[in-house]
Design a protein around this motif. Structure first.
Motif, PDB file in Angstrom:
ATOM      1  N   LEU A  94      10.546  12.713   4.334  1.00  7.17           N
ATOM      2  CA  LEU A  94       9.246  13.158   3.873  1.00  7.17           C
ATOM      3  C   LEU A  94       8.602  11.973   3.328  1.00  7.17           C
ATOM      4  O   LEU A  94       7.425  11.684   3.601  1.00  7.17           O
ATOM      5  N   ARG A  95       9.195  10.989   2.782  1.00  9.73           N
ATOM      6  CA  ARG A  95       8.509   9.637   2.275  1.00  9.73           C
ATOM      7  C   ARG A  95       8.398   8.556   3.214  1.00  9.73           C
ATOM      8  O   ARG A  95       7.413   7.845   3.032  1.00  9.73           O
ATOM      9  N   TYR A  96       9.241   8.422   4.206  1.00  9.43           N
ATOM     10  CA  TYR A  96       8.995   7.557   5.253  1.00  9.43           C
ATOM     11  C   TYR A  96      10.020   7.880   6.440  1.00  9.43           C
ATOM     12  O   TYR A  96      10.877   8.707   6.195  1.00  9.43           O
ATOM     13  N   GLY A  97       9.534   7.277   7.402  1.00  5.57           N
ATOM     14  CA  GLY A  97      10.387   7.254   8.810  1.00  5.57           C
ATOM     15  C   GLY A  97      10.377   8.643   9.504  1.00  5.57           C
ATOM     16  O   GLY A  97       9.379   9.220   9.382  1.00  5.57           O
ATOM     17  N   ARG A 135       0.934   0.422   0.349  1.00  2.00           N
ATOM     18  CA  ARG A 135       1.850   0.519   1.401  1.00  2.00           C
ATOM     19  C   ARG A 135       3.051   1.555   1.373  1.00  2.00           C
ATOM     20  O   ARG A 135       3.419   1.992   2.448  1.00  2.00           O
ATOM     21  N   ALA A 136       3.489   1.795   0.235  1.00  6.13           N
ATOM     22  CA  ALA A 136       4.262   3.105  -0.098  1.00  6.13           C
ATOM     23  C   ALA A 136       3.800   4.254   0.583  1.00  6.13           C
ATOM     24  O   ALA A 136       4.362   5.326   1.030  1.00  6.13           O
ATOM     25  N   ILE A 137       2.555   4.485   0.233  1.00 12.13           N
ATOM     26  CA  ILE A 137       1.768   5.764   0.486  1.00 12.13           C
ATOM     27  C   ILE A 137       1.630   5.983   2.079  1.00 12.13           C
ATOM     28  O   ILE A 137       1.565   6.946   2.552  1.00 12.13           O
ATOM     29  N   ASP A 138       1.266   4.741   2.517  1.00 10.49           N
ATOM     30  CA  ASP A 138       1.127   4.717   4.224  1.00 10.49           C
ATOM     31  C   ASP A 138       2.440   5.274   4.739  1.00 10.49           C
ATOM     32  O   ASP A 138       2.407   5.678   5.944  1.00 10.49           O
ATOM     33  N   ASN A 139       3.461   5.058   3.978  1.00  9.12           N
ATOM     34  CA  ASN A 139       4.610   5.319   4.802  1.00  9.12           C
ATOM     35  C   ASN A 139       5.160   7.091   4.581  1.00  9.12           C
ATOM     36  O   ASN A 139       5.700   7.666   5.321  1.00  9.12           O
ATOM     37  N   GLY A 161       5.446  -5.360   4.839  1.00 12.68           N
ATOM     38  CA  GLY A 161       4.455  -5.175   6.157  1.00 12.68           C
ATOM     39  C   GLY A 161       5.288  -5.018   7.516  1.00 12.68           C
ATOM     40  O   GLY A 161       4.471  -4.635   8.497  1.00 12.68           O
ATOM     41  N   TRP A 162       6.486  -5.438   7.412  1.00 20.50           N
ATOM     42  CA  TRP A 162       7.150  -5.361   8.764  1.00 20.50           C
ATOM     43  C   TRP A 162       7.928  -4.026   8.874  1.00 20.50           C
ATOM     44  O   TRP A 162       8.104  -3.435   8.124  1.00 20.50           O
ATOM     45  N   GLU A 163       8.123  -3.688   9.970  1.00 15.35           N
ATOM     46  CA  GLU A 163       8.508  -2.301  10.291  1.00 15.35           C
ATOM     47  C   GLU A 163      10.080  -2.811   9.978  1.00 15.35           C
ATOM     48  O   GLU A 163      10.555  -3.914   9.983  1.00 15.35           O
ATOM     49  N   GLY A 206       8.192  -2.026   5.545  1.00 19.74           N
ATOM     50  CA  GLY A 206       8.575  -2.394   3.897  1.00 19.74           C
ATOM     51  C   GLY A 206       7.280  -2.379   3.079  1.00 19.74           C
ATOM     52  O   GLY A 206       6.277  -3.319   3.584  1.00 19.74           O
ATOM     53  N   SER A 207       7.402  -1.950   1.885  1.00 18.54           N
ATOM     54  CA  SER A 207       6.217  -1.987   1.188  1.00 18.54           C
ATOM     55  C   SER A 207       6.151  -3.072   0.198  1.00 18.54           C
ATOM     56  O   SER A 207       5.278  -3.330  -0.422  1.00 18.54           O
ATOM     57  N   TYR A 208       7.414  -3.699   0.170  1.00 20.35           N
ATOM     58  CA  TYR A 208       7.590  -5.155  -0.699  1.00 20.35           C
ATOM     59  C   TYR A 208       8.567  -5.683  -0.228  1.00 20.35           C
ATOM     60  O   TYR A 208       9.281  -5.308   0.800  1.00 20.35           O
TER      61      TYR A 208
END
Lengths: 485, 101
Positions: free
Chosen positions: A325-328, B77-81, A84-86, A99-101
């Protein structure tokens, strides 16, 4: 003498009931809000820290058995995931990534009752030795705001030095815990490779990276290690420990220990005043009963060259995953390839791009043998140097950094000079052994660090030497004028 | 040693990096001087030296290749990214469209 905020002192007060976790965390947050405008150790503070502290207080009041870090505020380097934190690793390319985990170290700290108070500044993707390459702006050294705190874990080191938190976590690939610890006058430990799980650490160079603590005292560093160490099924390189860390068992006695002084480390390139300070620290240990032996690490002069092949090579492949693509960060192009190139070209800073290109080059067909394979062979020679020396002596003592903290901007445009500031620390990563920096004096009112290196998985001896030294000196108790209470 | 402009562009292409003009110039110098420094390793004879391949000297870890799924919160959360998505799926540009090589 200033009383520094340590786990030991906070814990005593929490257990006595003279301090609540809520009050402790609240006062840390208040100190940070006041002092961090200038230092910029933190990128973001936790929104839930007070609430979590209250929950710890409630459990304590209910008579529950609490973990070893119950209610203790801990700062996290911005490359360790907290759900949950950036988490940006100091890089634009991870802007907005959350962070997703939880990283394994995060989970273990939480399980021990620690209150994660915020994420700290660092060099862009951990590439740098001064925290100046952070996309989010530099951190300043609490001892002198015109100086760098070292890097890449500069924010975590400065946060402890300024008294914002008693302890923090950093990561060390070539000195990124020990060098800022030295420049900021705190204890910093890089554990043996494999002692601490890297799961959830944004990877720089996977065969060199290791997470470790910053603290004021060796005992606090040992307690942090006890909490985060050990085998983790999610990191296949983490090791089943035959001996775990037990801070209560650290002997403050170095009688009969043999310490090696590598002659190659004292030859040239070091500030003479730093050399004098480090040798005085060694004399203290001798007076306390340690023996000194001159040793040789014949391949020491090749370490930096091997490191600057291996690290960029591993980094170039690790950073391949940042595709926008997946983040950032994301920057659209006409087609997928152009999207990759734009995202990465804009999202990575100059130093990161330099190392990605260096790695792509040394790994490319035609150059692989001459550079990468050669460097892996030299790494074996360097490791053998240490294995041989550590058969003769129990630990090796050296300066942590060839100089004290330098001016902001001073080395920024000269990559090779910047790389040289890690000359004494990178060997421990190449040889996979544990190494710790402890404060051992001042030059021009700036802290100097003594580095202690030991056998693989023998952190105990480092703690023993460090704790003995701290029982005889008070360098670690001093605090920067601006932040003295 | 100084890289040519073409060499830098080739390395940038391998690295999937778009570079600005001033960066190309800077890297021609700085990559050159770093490689000159690391060439120091060639002084050492290493024919019989094994490569240090694995830092922790651990063995391969095997596990059965089975789909386990993951914690629902972690999944969300992964999908939200994701930068772009359709439902729970990551949306990307076509991989083969407009390719010239």
């Amino acid at each position: 003498m200033d009383e520094r905020l340590t786990i030991a002192s906070a814990k005593a007060n929490l257990e006595k009931g003279s301090l609540s976790a809520e009050a402790l965390v609240g006062s840390c947050l208040e100190t940070i809000k006041q002092g961090d405008k200038d230092v910029h150790a933190f990128l973001e503070l936790s929104q839930t820290a007070i609430e979590e502290a209250r929950a710890i207080d409630a459990r304590r009041n209910a008579g529950e058995q609490l973990g070893p870090l119950a209610g203790i505020p801990v700062a996290m380097k911005d490359n360790m995931l907290v759900q949950g934190w950036e988490s940006t690793a100091g890089a634009l390319i991870l802007e907005g990534h959350k962070g997703s985990y939880n990283a394994t170290v995060t989970q273990r700290l939480k399980d021990a009752g620690a209150i994660l108070i915020g994420r700290t500044n660092m060099d862009d993707a951990a590439m740098g030795s001064s925290t100046e390459t952070s996309h989010w702006g530099p951190t300043k050294n609490p001892w002198d705001m015109t100086k760098v705190p070292g890097g890449s874990s500069g924010g975590s080191a400065a946060a402890v030095a300024a008294g914002f938190v008693p302890v923090s976590l950093g990561s060390d690939t070539g000195g990124s815990i020990r060098q800022p610890a030295s420049l900021c006058g705190v204890v910093g430990l890089k554990p043996t490779y494999g002692r601490v799980s890297r799961y959830g650490l944004i990877a720089l160079a996977s065969s060199l990276d290791q997470i470790g603590p910053f603290a004021h005292t060796v005992e606090d560093a040992a307690l942090m290690l006890q909490v985060i160490e050990g085998k983790d099924p999610r990191d296949a390189t983490s090791v089943d420990l035959t001996q775990t860390t037990i801070p209560e068992l650290i002997e403050k006695d170095v009688r009969g220990l043999k310490l090696g002084l590598p002659k190659e480390y004292f030859l040239e390139g070091m500030d003479p005043a730093v050399k004098k300070t480090v040798l005085e620290a060694v004399d203290r240990l001798v007076a306390a009963g340690a023996q000194i032996e001159e040793i040789s690490l014949p391949h020491a002069e090749y370490a930096l060259a091997a490191y600057y092949i291996i690290q960029p090579a591993e980094a170039s492949s690790n950073l391949g995953r940042f595709d926008g693509l997946r983040y950032g960060y994301h920057s659209s192009g006409q087609n997928l390839k152009e999207t990759y190139e734009r995202t990465r070209g804009e999202g990575f800073g100059r130093e990161v791009k330099r190392r990605i290109m260096l790695g792509s080059y040394t790994l490319s067909a035609g150059y692989y043998d001459a550079y990468y394979r050669k460097a892996l062979k030299v790494r074996s020679l360097i490791k053998k140097d240490f294995d041989d020396a550590l058969k003769i002596v129990d630990a090796i003592v050296t300066p942590t950094s060839p100089s004290v903290a330098w001016g902001l901007g001073e080395k920024f445009n000269d990559p090779l000079t910047m790389y040289l500031s890690d000359i004494y620390t990178i060997t421990a990563n190449l040889a996979t052994i544990p190494a710790m920096s402890i404060p051992c004096g001042f030059v021009n009112d700036l802290p100097v660090g003594l580095q202690i290196m030991g056998k693989a998985f023998d952190e105990y001896t480092l703690f023993r030497i460090g704790a003995t030294y701290q029982s005889l000196t008070d360098w670690y108790l001093r605090s920067p004028d601006t932040f003295s209470t | 040693m100084k890289f040519t402009r073409e060499e830098i562009l080739q390395i940038a292409k391998l690295s999937r990096l778009h570079l600005e003009e001033d960066e190309i110039e800077e890297y021609r110098e700085s990559l050159g001087s770093i490689l000159e420094y690391v060439a120091k390793l060639q002084e050492l004879k290493t024919d019989d030296v094994p490569e240090l391949q694995h830092a922790a000297e651990v063995k391969n870890v095997f596990r059965a290749d089975v789909v386990e799924g993951c914690d629902e919160e972690v999944r969300h959360r992964a999908i939200d990214n994701f930068t772009d998505k359709e439902g729970d799926l990551l949306k990307v540009q076509a991989v083969f469209e407009g390719r010239t090589e």
